[in-house]
Design an enzyme around this catalytic site. Structure first.
Site, mmCIF file in Angstrom:
data_model
loop_
_atom_site.group_PDB
_atom_site.id
_atom_site.type_symbol
_atom_site.label_atom_id
_atom_site.label_comp_id
_atom_site.label_asym_id
_atom_site.label_seq_id
_atom_site.Cartn_x
_atom_site.Cartn_y
_atom_site.Cartn_z
ATOM 1 N N GLU A 265 0.829 -1.208 0.000
ATOM 2 C CA GLU A 265 0.000 0.000 0.000
ATOM 3 C C GLU A 265 0.870 1.268 0.000
ATOM 4 O OE1 GLU A 265 -3.033 -0.223 3.029
ATOM 5 O OE2 GLU A 265 -4.131 1.483 2.239
ATOM 6 N N HIS A 286 7.698 -26.271 0.668
ATOM 7 C CA HIS A 286 6.930 -27.332 -0.018
ATOM 8 C C HIS A 286 5.805 -26.719 -0.838
ATOM 9 C CE1 HIS A 286 9.032 -30.411 2.334
ATOM 10 N NE2 HIS A 286 9.132 -29.424 3.208
ATOM 11 N N LYS A 399 -13.026 2.855 -2.190
ATOM 12 C CA LYS A 399 -14.004 3.158 -1.135
ATOM 13 C C LYS A 399 -15.103 4.074 -1.687
ATOM 14 C CE LYS A 399 -11.057 3.160 3.045
ATOM 15 N NZ LYS A 399 -10.501 3.972 4.137
HETATM 16 O O1 PA5 Z 1 -2.931 2.160 5.969
HETATM 17 C C1 PA5 Z 1 -4.026 2.676 5.855
HETATM 18 O O2 PA5 Z 1 -4.214 3.893 6.025
HETATM 19 C C2 PA5 Z 1 -5.247 1.840 5.503
HETATM 20 O O3 PA5 Z 1 -4.925 0.533 5.187
HETATM 21 C C3 PA5 Z 1 -6.214 1.841 6.697
HETATM 22 O O4 PA5 Z 1 -5.582 1.260 7.804
HETATM 23 C C4 PA5 Z 1 -7.496 1.074 6.372
HETATM 24 O O5 PA5 Z 1 -8.065 1.538 5.178
HETATM 25 C C5 PA5 Z 1 -8.498 1.254 7.512
HETATM 26 O O6 PA5 Z 1 -8.747 2.597 7.703
HETATM 27 P P1 PA5 Z 1 -9.316 3.161 9.054
HETATM 28 O O7 PA5 Z 1 -8.337 2.881 10.139
HETATM 29 O O8 PA5 Z 1 -9.505 4.623 8.807
HETATM 30 O O9 PA5 Z 1 -10.613 2.464 9.316
#
Ligand code: PA5
Length: 410
Positions: A265, A286, A399
């Protein structure tokens, strides 16, 4: 102390302008907009979490609700370091109704603390899970004015729906500092509260992270770290764009999952990025190892060696057969070592690109170091491949469309 070595026929070298690269890196780590690097010094976050823990420590079930960075870190900590206080943990980290059914069946809600973690306080999956849990509480006779005895929130210090609802319902609400993003938030109340319920010491995890923080703040001590990032960048430019994370430890299996989010990410944007692949040894020898060994030469393979396991089993036996006899002289830990060494040697023979990470043993401190190491490496590689590791516009757009779909169907 965690250490790392590159094993590859492509040599690692320092960045061309190390002074400038180090300066930019320190500017990022110390910028007021980026908070993760200084979390080991933030005593307030731990104190506020401890106060909440005191209030709820009689509870028998800990229901952790969150997704992405709000769930992967806590799940990884629990799996790696275990739970010693007899509290049952339930992770609701997805929106699979059948999984909800299966998991909620196990819980007596009246004896549960429900930890709702969302930095933004608006994430659909988490909001959905919280709505279900509120309904389930109602079904067992718990009304809105009693929610404060069941829910704990963890969210942005000021913004978002959770912050507002927390104030309205008088719910204990812990903070994720505004300058710490989801996937960098493990060393905040996001990870601290589950750690306390599990009997894991956040102080020791922070102590480990702090040792690495000192090293990476010192220019002469972090030359090897810059070499590693420069080498990954060089490989990226040559089209070697997959990153395998493979600890030789079952307990670190979820560490690979946590790393996948952090790496994927943070670095995958603007047409660039390194695709993370989770694995764990010896099990994946494996399975995926055939591909890593002889498939396309497009991977950097991080292998984590745990030098000493905290427990061991002798393999001594009287069972007839050559394999039983050979193993009879060794212990399970030694067999793991043999498999690790074997993989290292075979990968070298196949001219694969390996980073050998080594921790003395798996405990709070070494895990704290692995966490900060991974976060800092992600940021430095981001600097080198020229992407912003702290945003996730691609995730946000998914989203947005999901919400638009819901609105058009409401
Ligand atoms: O790293 C990030 O910002 C995202 O992966 C969030 O952790 C994830 O989308 C969840 O978001 P939130 O903590 O606002 O619910």
């Amino acid at each position: 102390m965690l250490n790392w070595n590159i094993r590859s026929h492509i040599n690692a070298s320092m960045p061309k302008d190390f002074d400038q690269a180090f300066k930019s890196y320190q500017e990022t780590l110390n910028s007021s907009e980026i908070g993760f690097f200084h979390l080991p010094q933030n005593k307030e976050l731990l104190l506020s979490t401890q106060a909440v823990y005191e209030k709820f420590k009689h509870k028998k079930y800990f229901i952790h609700v969150g997704i992405g960075g709000s769930a992967l870190g806590p799940e990884m900590l629990l799996k790696a370091l275990g739970s010693s206080k007899g509290v049952e943990f339930i992770f609701l980290n997805n929106i699979d109704p059948d999984d909800f059914h299966r998991q909620l069946k196990k819980v007596n809600l009246k004896e549960a603390v429900i930890y709702i973690v969302s930095k933004s306080g608006t994430t659909a999956e988490t909001v959905a899970a919280m709505s279900i849990l509120a309904n389930e509480l109602n079904k067992v006779g718990i009304q809105e004015n009693q929610y404060k005895d069941f829910f704990v929130f963890c969210t942005d210090p000021e913004k978002g729906d959770l912050r507002k609802i927390g104030a309205k319902w008088n719910i204990q609400t812990l903070s994720v500092p505004a300058n710490v993003g989801g996937r960098f938030s493990i060393l905040t109340p996001v990870g601290f509260l589950p750690m306390l319920f599990a009997g894991i010491s956040p102080e020791h995890v922070l102590k480990g992270a702090s040792a690495l923080q000192n090293k990476l703040s010192n220019k002469s001590e972090c030359e090897d770290f810059f070499k590693l990032a420069t080498w990954i960048n060089e490989l990226h430019d040559q089209g070697i764009r997959q990153t395998v994370m493979m600890p030789y430890s079952s307990l670190l299996k979820e560490f690979s999952a946590w790393f996948v989010q952090l790496w994927g990410e943070s670095l995958g944007k603007d047409g660039k990025g390194l695709t993370p692949i989770p694995a764990y040894g010896a099990t994946d020898q494996h399975s995926q190892m055939q591909l890593f060994m002889e498939g396309p030469e497009d991977k950097t393979i991080f292998l984590i060696e745990v030098e000493k396991f905290q427990h061991d089993y002798e393999l001594k036996n009287n069972i007839p057969g050559e394999s039983f006899e050979l193993l009879s002289q060794f212990s399970l830990g030694t067999l793991m070592r043999a498999e690790f060494e074997g993989t290292l040697a075979a990968l070298a023979e196949n001219k694969r690109h390996v980073v050998h990470l080594k921790i003395p043993t798996l405990n709070e401190e070494s895990l704290g170091q692995l966490i900060l190491f991974s976060e800092c490496l992600t940021v430095l590689v981001g600097q080198m491949i020229k992407v912003n590791p702290f945003n996730q516009p691609g995730v946000e757009s998914g989203k947005k469309y999901a919400y638009a779909w819901l609105k058009s169907h409401s």
